[in-house]
Design an enzyme around this catalytic site. Sequence first.
Site, PDB file in Angstrom:
ATOM      1  N   ARG A  69     -13.283  41.813  96.119  1.00 42.16           N
ATOM      2  CA  ARG A  69     -12.956  40.857  95.061  1.00 42.16           C
ATOM      3  C   ARG A  69     -11.628  40.203  95.395  1.00 42.16           C
ATOM      4  O   ARG A  69     -10.590  40.864  95.427  1.00 42.16           O
ATOM      5  CB  ARG A  69     -12.878  41.554  93.701  1.00 42.16           C
ATOM      6  CG  ARG A  69     -12.491  40.591  92.615  1.00 42.16           C
ATOM      7  CD  ARG A  69     -12.406  41.207  91.214  1.00 42.16           C
ATOM      8  NE  ARG A  69     -11.859  40.185  90.343  1.00 42.16           N
ATOM      9  CZ  ARG A  69     -10.909  40.378  89.429  1.00 42.16           C
ATOM     10  NH1 ARG A  69     -10.430  41.584  89.206  1.00 42.16           N
ATOM     11  NH2 ARG A  69     -10.454  39.379  88.714  1.00 42.16           N
ATOM     12  N   HIS A 112      -6.949  33.579  88.823  1.00 44.61           N
ATOM     13  CA  HIS A 112      -6.165  34.803  88.615  1.00 44.61           C
ATOM     14  C   HIS A 112      -4.718  34.371  88.344  1.00 44.61           C
ATOM     15  O   HIS A 112      -3.794  34.705  89.076  1.00 44.61           O
ATOM     16  CB  HIS A 112      -6.292  35.729  89.824  1.00 44.61           C
ATOM     17  CG  HIS A 112      -6.056  37.183  89.503  1.00 44.61           C
ATOM     18  ND1 HIS A 112      -7.002  38.165  89.700  1.00 44.61           N
ATOM     19  CD2 HIS A 112      -4.978  37.817  88.988  1.00 44.61           C
ATOM     20  CE1 HIS A 112      -6.513  39.341  89.326  1.00 44.61           C
ATOM     21  NE2 HIS A 112      -5.279  39.156  88.893  1.00 44.61           N
ATOM     22  N   GLU A 157      -8.700  38.071  83.047  1.00 42.81           N
ATOM     23  CA  GLU A 157      -7.836  38.534  81.964  1.00 42.81           C
ATOM     24  C   GLU A 157      -7.226  37.406  81.131  1.00 42.81           C
ATOM     25  O   GLU A 157      -6.006  37.175  81.162  1.00 42.81           O
ATOM     26  CB  GLU A 157      -6.719  39.436  82.522  1.00 42.81           C
ATOM     27  CG  GLU A 157      -7.265  40.658  83.257  1.00 42.81           C
ATOM     28  CD  GLU A 157      -6.218  41.748  83.477  1.00 42.81           C
ATOM     29  OE1 GLU A 157      -5.028  41.471  83.321  1.00 42.81           O
ATOM     30  OE2 GLU A 157      -6.620  42.881  83.792  1.00 42.81           O
ATOM     31  N   ASN A 290     -11.806  45.070  83.294  1.00 40.37           N
ATOM     32  CA  ASN A 290     -10.605  45.652  83.899  1.00 40.37           C
ATOM     33  C   ASN A 290     -10.080  46.720  82.944  1.00 40.37           C
ATOM     34  O   ASN A 290      -9.753  46.417  81.794  1.00 40.37           O
ATOM     35  CB  ASN A 290      -9.511  44.595  84.093  1.00 40.37           C
ATOM     36  CG  ASN A 290      -9.909  43.506  85.087  1.00 40.37           C
ATOM     37  OD1 ASN A 290     -10.994  43.541  85.665  1.00 40.37           O
ATOM     38  ND2 ASN A 290      -9.029  42.541  85.284  1.00 40.37           N
ATOM     39  N   TYR A 292      -7.341  50.044  82.535  1.00 41.02           N
ATOM     40  CA  TYR A 292      -6.250  50.873  83.068  1.00 41.02           C
ATOM     41  C   TYR A 292      -5.851  51.996  82.122  1.00 41.02           C
ATOM     42  O   TYR A 292      -5.580  53.107  82.529  1.00 41.02           O
ATOM     43  CB  TYR A 292      -5.013  50.008  83.367  1.00 41.02           C
ATOM     44  CG  TYR A 292      -5.225  49.090  84.549  1.00 41.02           C
ATOM     45  CD1 TYR A 292      -5.035  49.550  85.849  1.00 41.02           C
ATOM     46  CD2 TYR A 292      -5.659  47.783  84.374  1.00 41.02           C
ATOM     47  CE1 TYR A 292      -5.258  48.729  86.945  1.00 41.02           C
ATOM     48  CE2 TYR A 292      -5.894  46.956  85.471  1.00 41.02           C
ATOM     49  CZ  TYR A 292      -5.685  47.437  86.752  1.00 41.02           C
ATOM     50  OH  TYR A 292      -5.924  46.627  87.831  1.00 41.02           O
ATOM     51  N   GLU A 351     -11.597  45.869  87.856  1.00 40.41           N
ATOM     52  CA  GLU A 351     -10.311  46.476  88.222  1.00 40.41           C
ATOM     53  C   GLU A 351     -10.187  47.841  87.577  1.00 40.41           C
ATOM     54  O   GLU A 351     -10.507  48.004  86.399  1.00 40.41           O
ATOM     55  CB  GLU A 351      -9.105  45.638  87.744  1.00 40.41           C
ATOM     56  CG  GLU A 351      -8.897  44.367  88.505  1.00 40.41           C
ATOM     57  CD  GLU A 351      -7.672  43.586  88.020  1.00 40.41           C
ATOM     58  OE1 GLU A 351      -6.707  44.205  87.526  1.00 40.41           O
ATOM     59  OE2 GLU A 351      -7.706  42.355  88.128  1.00 40.41           O
TER      60      GLU A 351
HETATM   61  C1  FCB Z   1      -4.125  43.462  85.946  1.00 39.95           C
HETATM   62  C2  FCB Z   1      -4.100  42.245  86.838  1.00 39.95           C
HETATM   63  C3  FCB Z   1      -3.876  42.557  88.289  1.00 39.95           C
HETATM   64  C4  FCB Z   1      -2.857  43.657  88.471  1.00 39.95           C
HETATM   65  C5  FCB Z   1      -3.226  44.855  87.639  1.00 39.95           C
HETATM   66  C6  FCB Z   1      -2.309  46.032  87.809  1.00 39.95           C
HETATM   67  O1  FCB Z   1      -3.730  43.098  84.668  1.00 39.95           O
HETATM   68  O2  FCB Z   1      -5.312  41.518  86.717  1.00 39.95           O
HETATM   69  O3  FCB Z   1      -3.502  41.363  88.942  1.00 39.95           O
HETATM   70  O4  FCB Z   1      -1.606  43.179  88.173  1.00 39.95           O
HETATM   71  O5  FCB Z   1      -3.265  44.498  86.293  1.00 39.95           O
END
Ligand code: FCB
Length: 452
Positions: A69, A112, A157, A290, A292, A351
């Site tokens: 990607r 992006h 995002e 995405n 985290y 992500e």
């Molecule tokens: C996301 C972004 C990516 C990177 C990660 C850690 O929000 O899409 O570019 O910064 O976090």
Amino acid sequence: MANDFTWGVATSAYQVEGGRFKDGKVNSIWDTFSDTGRLPESGDVACDHYHRYLEDIALMSDLGVDAYRMSIAWTRVVDNSGQANPAGLAFYDGVIDALIAAGITPWVTLYHWDLPQGLEDAGGWPDRSTVDAFASYSNIVSNHFGNRVKHWITINEPWVAAMLGYREGVFAPGRTSMADALAASHHLLLAHGRAVATIRANVPDAQVGIALDCRPSQPASANQADAEANRHFDGFRNRWFFDPVFGLGYPQDMLDAYASAEYLSSLHPDWLKDGDLETIATTIDFLGLNYYTSLVIGAGSEEAEEGAVRPGPNPPAGYTEMGWAIKPDAFRQYLGHLNATYSPRSIVITENGASFGDAPGPDGQVRDLRRQQYLESHLAAVDHAIGEGVPVDGYFLWSFLDNLEWTSGFAQRFGIVHVDHTTQARTPKGSFHWYRRRIGRRSRSIDRQVPD
Ligand code: FCB
């Protein structure tokens, strides 16, 4: 995971490419952000992927991923008058052809976060004309690469681009108006919908999606004030984006809240036009997600839209160096929630990853066990969700390289390949070798299959 599950790694143009002054590339809002001292390091060189992409693709090939990607820098392929820039397109021809030659499928993100500065000067994402400019850019790029690129991600995002860029001002372009941010969010979603149609017209066999970030959240307690704060946060952070993409329109509770705060009415009375919601809800082939971390939200914050983040009932399994709580269970639950609420055709994790700063030891090895544990636990969550019936069809690890983590510069390292930002030397970390084994387990099972 099934045999046709897509295993990949992810990066984005500004974070890895460099090559700022090559090909007649024009400035983006991140170049300006850097030039005006808002970044600890600039992306002028970044990981020098611009010159080293063959070396990087050779490493990816060694890793054994199915897919990469990457994002295209709008500013490299379109000039300031909106015309295609052949030299910039030729750079990506080189990258895409090398990927395909290595048996790696390119998954291309169109946006992006690197808006051309010229468009920001003309009003940026809060201005509806930026949607037309994005549609034109999407047309140029999908026309040019559509014979080779079949997997497209429109916008990465939109919450971050709109809210951090236009409301909090901590990301480029650094503006601080909630009304502008809401207009930006709408235009980013509209740009997504327009691009889906444009790409499909140019590339009939395309698979098109959007990469939405999420912050699943839970209330700090069972009391009503916390529950309300949590619901408001979820509306601000998640539902405002997921609901319209899946045809539910903007959430009424958030429309009411934003209207009563006069965000919508004061500056942008005509922000939502007939047909916009239909465009945003254009069917997608996959939802890019995405993930985290997740948050615990309680009432009583100074930040009315976000609520107060509290320690919650389920303590995290630690924190990454971004300060993000490690919560794989919340990931599994959120995948189930998305499936139940929106019934996406397919979900692809676009992500997921962790920042840990482990450096090469005296023997040259990078032992990033904490990253490996993070990835293992989150892949287990994906596996679990699949077992519960959630259609997750791919996983892109963020990130292939240690790269320029926006306003954190090079200090935050998400890569499974260590990058020495002085010499540009690449060193695969322990997590790289671990990921290769993880992917290899499944490739071997494919290899054993007898072709029809
Ligand atoms: C996301 C972004 C990516 C990177 C990660 C850690 O929000 O899409 O570019 O910064 O976090």
